[in-house]
Design a protein around this motif. Structure first.
Motif: not given
Length: 581
Positions: A136, A170, A189, A192, A195-196
């Motif tokens: 990710k 995103s 980040l 929220g 997402s991290m």
């Protein structure tokens, strides 16, 4: 003899690593093509707030109009002030000469040399996937309108697609190649909103550094919680809290490429390339790796040498020596004897204006002025002209510096001035070696400007006999006190306090102070306060009442009256006039 091409380089803060590397590439490629170089450079990049003194450094760029230049290379991105950028743009347009920008994006009048580096950016994304196993991964690139930002984002897409990794809108964001966009991205980040990720690849070192700082403030640690990489090698280890994993672009090659393109535009011919420098990933701690040192014995020796010169410079007491000189001859002789403090230097030349020479009353020594005079030439071998009297017009300086028949030359031209008062120019050469000066040279020039200004204001009032015979210890104390008053004019200075510090009576202190500096203590204090006020009126939006307070005045009325008595106009009128210049 056929005229050798002369290229002007418009730059600022040459001592910065990436700028110095670009300039070395330009100079090396110029020498390869048998062309000369004149670098017109200021010590500051005019970032707000700009003091009046710093602003007038830009007067150097009037030399752009000298006919001796055949073309220009312009590091436009380095100037942080739009007004200064516009001034330089206008001056360059008026010349009608070809202009090459350095990594500056599209421009309606000038050509641009861009470093294309999508394959290099791919290596960083690959590093995060193959070495660290991250899946990710987000990408923070530059402005939407920037071709480099688009290229680096497409490189990110290409690697993610090649490894079959998921990404959507995103996962990436456009930034600014600077510190503002990363702060906003970090907040998204932290809150929220997005997402991290496991890692973020940034399209510049500055963005990576700003992102790391903002994450760390929120308790998100790099690389333990999230890995980050930069790109371009802009920051070195001392400029970042976490040593960045990055890809060091070859600014040396960018400079060389820019000159080759400019040379082809001017001559219609190609010139032979200088050898390319190899670039690579710089492994730092920000990705989770242990930092790796890629340092040759040569680069280690160079760093050690620069460090030695820096230490010698700061232990030299140069400023104190310069401020004690009693004549222009003494000042220039001292400069010639202290030029060894400049690392790698080969030649130093000083040009002073006719107006300055007349102000220090040396007209009899320089009888044939035009509007400028070369008053000093010295070289590393110890040769020196002493105090010379070669007169010339300012428009002849460039052709004079590049007249060497046997080989091309490269000089860095720096302005000598105090606020709007122009004293002349310093020209520094490193001979046949493509070098750039260290930060200490900027201090060297600043010290010289202070000494020239001091000589102009006080040199005719004092004699060396007064200073050497009449209480030299008191003179040293008063010099130190005067510097403190100049640095902190807002403080509540009193003669009683100064008497206690110097252990002399009030009347003796006041008499000796005026004999040494040509003004009384309070005349000097008023001068320093008004000078500080002028800088704040020009460079800040503070109210005049606040400026009065910051300059040590308890009463706005007292400040306004004293300012008008000194300058002939009110503070508000001065602010309006100075900002129109």
């Amino acid at each position: 003899m056929k005229k050798r091409l002369t290229v002007g380089v418009i730059a600022t803060e040459c001592y910065r690593n990436y700028t110095a590397e670009m300039l070395c590439g330009i100079i090396a490629q110029c020498y390869q093509a048998d062309c000369s170089v004149i670098v017109l450079s200021t010590k500051n990049n005019f970032q707000e707030p700009v003091t009046s003194h710093n602003y007038h450094e830009a007067d150097l760029f009037r030399l752009i109009g000298i006919p001796s230049f055949d073309g220009f290379i312009y590091d436009r991105n380095a100037f942080n002030n739009r007004e200064i950028q516009k001034q330089i743009d206008d001056l360059l347009k008026r010349t009608g000469k070809p202009v090459m920008l350095l990594d500056a994006g599209e421009h309606s009048f000038f050509e641009n040399t861009v470093s294309h580096d999508p394959e290099s950016f791919e290596l960083l994304v690959e590093h995060m996937i193959q070495v660290h196993g991250h899946r990710k991964i987000y990408c923070l690139t530059g402005q939407k309108e920037s071709s480099q930002a688009i290229e680096r984002l497409e490189a990110y897409f290409h690697v993610m697609h090649r490894h079959g990794l998921y990404y959507d809108d995103s996962y990436y964001a456009y930034g600014d190649f600077w510190r503002f966009a990363p702060v906003n991205f970090a907040q998204r980040l932290i809150t929220g909103e997005i997402s991290m990720p496991e890692a973020v690849v940034c399209a510049s070192d500055i963005m990576a550094d700003a992102l790391i700082m903002e994450l760390e403030k929120a308790g998100i640690h790099v690389p333990e919680d999230i890995a980050v990489t930069g790109f371009d090698g802009y920051l070195d280890e001392a400029q970042s809290d976490v040593r960045l994993t990055s890809y060091k672009k070859s600014y040396y090659q960018l400079g060389a490429n820019a000159f080759r393109r400019l040379y082809r535009i001017i001559t219609g011919r190609n010139c032979r390339r200088i050898p390319a420098e190899r670039s690579r990933i710089q492994i730092g701690r920000s990705c989770g790796c242990m930092p790796v040192q890629h340092q040759t014995a040569k680069s280690h020796r160079e760093k050690r040498l620069c460090s030695d010169y820096k230490e010698w410079f700061f232990h030299s007491g140069l400023l104190f020596e310069l401020m004690h000189t009693e004549s222009l001859h003494e000042l220039l002789s001292l400069i010639a004897n202290r030029a060894y403090l400049i690392c790698h230097w080969n030649q130093l030349r000083i040009f002073l204006t006719d107006a300055y020479l007349q102000s220090v009353r040396v007209g009899a020594q320089f009888p044939h002025h035009k509007d400028c005079c070369e008053v000093l030439w010295c070289d590393r071998a110890g040769k020196s002209s002493g105090v010379s009297d070669r007169s010339m017009k300012q428009s002849e300086i460039v052709s004079y510096l590049t007249q060497e028949p046997d080989h091309p030359t490269a000089y860095y031209l720096s302005p000598l001035h105090m606020d709007e008062r122009q004293f002349g120019f310093a020209a520094l050469s490193f001979g046949r070696m493509p070098y750039c000066y260290q930060p200490e040279y900027c201090l060297f020039i600043s010290y010289l400007c202070l000494a020239l200004e001091h000589l102009e204001r006080y040199g005719t009032h004092n004699t060396s006999r007064e200073k050497s015979i009449n209480n030299p210890q008191l003179y040293r104390h008063l010099m130190q006190i005067r510097e403190e008053i100049q640095q902190h004019p807002e403080s509540d200075w009193s003669v009683q306090e100064l008497c206690q510090r110097t252990h002399v009576s009030r009347s003796y202190l006041q008499r000796m102070y005026k004999s040494y500096f040509g003004k009384s203590i309070f005349e000097d204090l008023i001068d320093f306060r008004i000078q500080r006020a002028k800088e704040l009126l020009y460079s800040s939006d503070y109210t005049i009442s606040l400026i009065a307070e910051l300059c040590g005045y308890a009463s706005y009325t007292h400040f306004a009256n004293q300012f008008k008595a000194q300058e002939g106009i009110t503070p508000s009128a001065y602010r309006e006039r100075s900002r129109k210049k």
